[in-house]
Design a protein around this motif. Structure first.
Motif, PDB file in Angstrom:
ATOM      1  N   HIS A  89      36.784  67.922  68.343  1.00 26.82           N
ATOM      2  CA  HIS A  89      36.116  66.974  69.244  1.00 26.82           C
ATOM      3  C   HIS A  89      35.484  65.860  68.417  1.00 26.82           C
ATOM      4  CE1 HIS A  89      32.882  69.783  68.207  1.00 26.82           C
ATOM      5  NE2 HIS A  89      31.971  68.975  68.723  1.00 26.82           N
ATOM      6  N   HIS A  90      34.869  64.910  69.100  1.00 22.60           N
ATOM      7  CA  HIS A  90      34.499  63.646  68.470  1.00 22.60           C
ATOM      8  C   HIS A  90      33.137  63.618  67.817  1.00 22.60           C
ATOM      9  CE1 HIS A  90      31.520  62.373  71.520  1.00 22.60           C
ATOM     10  NE2 HIS A  90      32.311  62.948  72.421  1.00 22.60           N
ATOM     11  N   HIS A  91      32.311  64.631  67.966  1.00 21.60           N
ATOM     12  CA  HIS A  91      30.957  64.564  67.436  1.00 21.60           C
ATOM     13  C   HIS A  91      30.961  64.308  65.927  1.00 21.60           C
ATOM     14  CE1 HIS A  91      28.992  66.858  71.042  1.00 21.60           C
ATOM     15  NE2 HIS A  91      29.146  65.565  71.273  1.00 21.60           N
TER      16      HIS A  91
ATOM     17  N   HIS B 138      31.604  71.322  76.318  1.00 17.09           N
ATOM     18  CA  HIS B 138      30.712  70.748  75.298  1.00 17.09           C
ATOM     19  C   HIS B 138      30.920  69.236  75.238  1.00 17.09           C
ATOM     20  CE1 HIS B 138      28.316  70.630  71.656  1.00 17.09           C
ATOM     21  NE2 HIS B 138      29.315  70.089  70.984  1.00 17.09           N
ATOM     22  N   THR B 139      32.184  68.824  75.133  1.00 19.36           N
ATOM     23  CA  THR B 139      32.598  67.443  75.373  1.00 19.36           C
ATOM     24  C   THR B 139      33.760  67.491  76.364  1.00 19.36           C
ATOM     25  OG1 THR B 139      34.234  67.356  73.580  1.00 19.36           O
ATOM     26  CG2 THR B 139      31.947  66.744  73.027  1.00 19.36           C
TER      27      THR B 139
ATOM     28  N   HIS C 182      37.261  68.339  74.406  1.00 24.67           N
ATOM     29  CA  HIS C 182      37.266  69.363  73.354  1.00 24.67           C
ATOM     30  C   HIS C 182      38.549  70.188  73.397  1.00 24.67           C
ATOM     31  CE1 HIS C 182      35.944  72.607  70.728  1.00 24.67           C
ATOM     32  NE2 HIS C 182      34.758  72.037  70.572  1.00 24.67           N
TER      33      HIS C 182
END
Length: 255
Positions: free
Chosen positions: A56-58, A114-115, A118
């Motif tokens: 994911h992008h975090h 979460h996102t 994901h």
């Protein structure tokens, strides 16, 4: 086993994972929490990075993408639904896609919650799933973007994997998660035993990751929303699973 896995701590509580295909030597990093530490680990192992697999992008999962790509000219593979937020992405993947790492293969599962975009990577032949921030030992990711229903369905995808699957979670949150789990599932004898094991491991600074799906099915309250004892403990006896999960997650947020 067609792959070997090198796990290491980085940042404040993240884990990094390097995955190497034994047959041809292709190497992937699962996410890029700390480019400098990933490079140190590659050098120590004598490995050359060929792929980045983003869940994911975090920033603590994709923040090292560009530095590593510049050094290694590796291919960045990430979630289709978050492509615009994955630095340097080369290939977009989603539910059911297969990612090959040399002779090894990982199946992609969409696990929003979460996102919104994901994903996780499941190396079925090796019994290993790299689950990012969807599930943790006795916990699950905070719902920053998705809904309780989305996350419950995502967790059920993981729950449907073979019980012996090793779950490589991205953070060392286990001891705090266990304390919360006991607050909502106090009669769970497997959970009580697991808490003592975790205390001992962490007192020795030993990782509690990976965990196994079988262990999580017994001890993780976020997989147990259909269990009457947990429902009773949070005053939702007989409620639907999504409602039970949602309340459990809300209680964790405030714990």
């Amino acid at each position: 086993m067609t792959i070997e896995i090198r796990q290491f701590p980085c940042l404040s509580d993240n884990y990094g994972f390097l995955v190497r295909d034994k047959a041809c030597g292709a190497v992937a990093t699962i996410d890029t929490p700390d480019a400098e530490e990933i490079n140190r680990q590659l050098e120590a192992a004598g490995w050359r990075l060929t792929h980045i697999l983003n869940t994911h992008h975090h920033p603590d999962h994709a923040g090292g993408n560009l530095a590593l790509k510049e050094k290694w000219n590796c291919e960045i593979i990430g979630p289709r639904e978050e492509a615009a937020r994955i630095p340097g992405i080369d290939r977009k993947v989603g539910d059911g896609d297969i990612v090959r790492l040399g002779d090894s293969a990982a199946k992609v599962y969409d696990t929003p919650g979460h996102t919104l975009g994901h994903i996780i990577f499941h190396f079925a032949d090796d019994g290993a799933a790299f689950v990012g921030d969807t599930i943790f030992a006795m916990g699950c990711g905070r719902l920053f973007e998705g809904t309780p229903e989305q996350m419950w369905l995502s967790l059920n995808k993981i729950a449907d994997l073979p019980p012996e699957t090793e779950l490589y979670c991205a953070h060392e949150y286990t001891q705090a998660n266990a304390a919360f789990a006991l607050s909502v599932d106090p009669q769970n004898t497997a959970l009580k035993k697991r808490m003592e094991e975790v205390k001992k491991l962490r007192s020795q600074n030993t990782p509690t990751v990976p965990t196994t799906l079988a262990r999580e099915l017994e001890t993780n309250p976020f997989l147990r929303a259909e269990d009457p004892s947990l429902q009773n403990a949070i005053d939702l006896s007989g409620a639907d699973a999504v409602s039970v999960f949602a309340k459990t997650r809300a209680l964790k947020d405030a714990f």
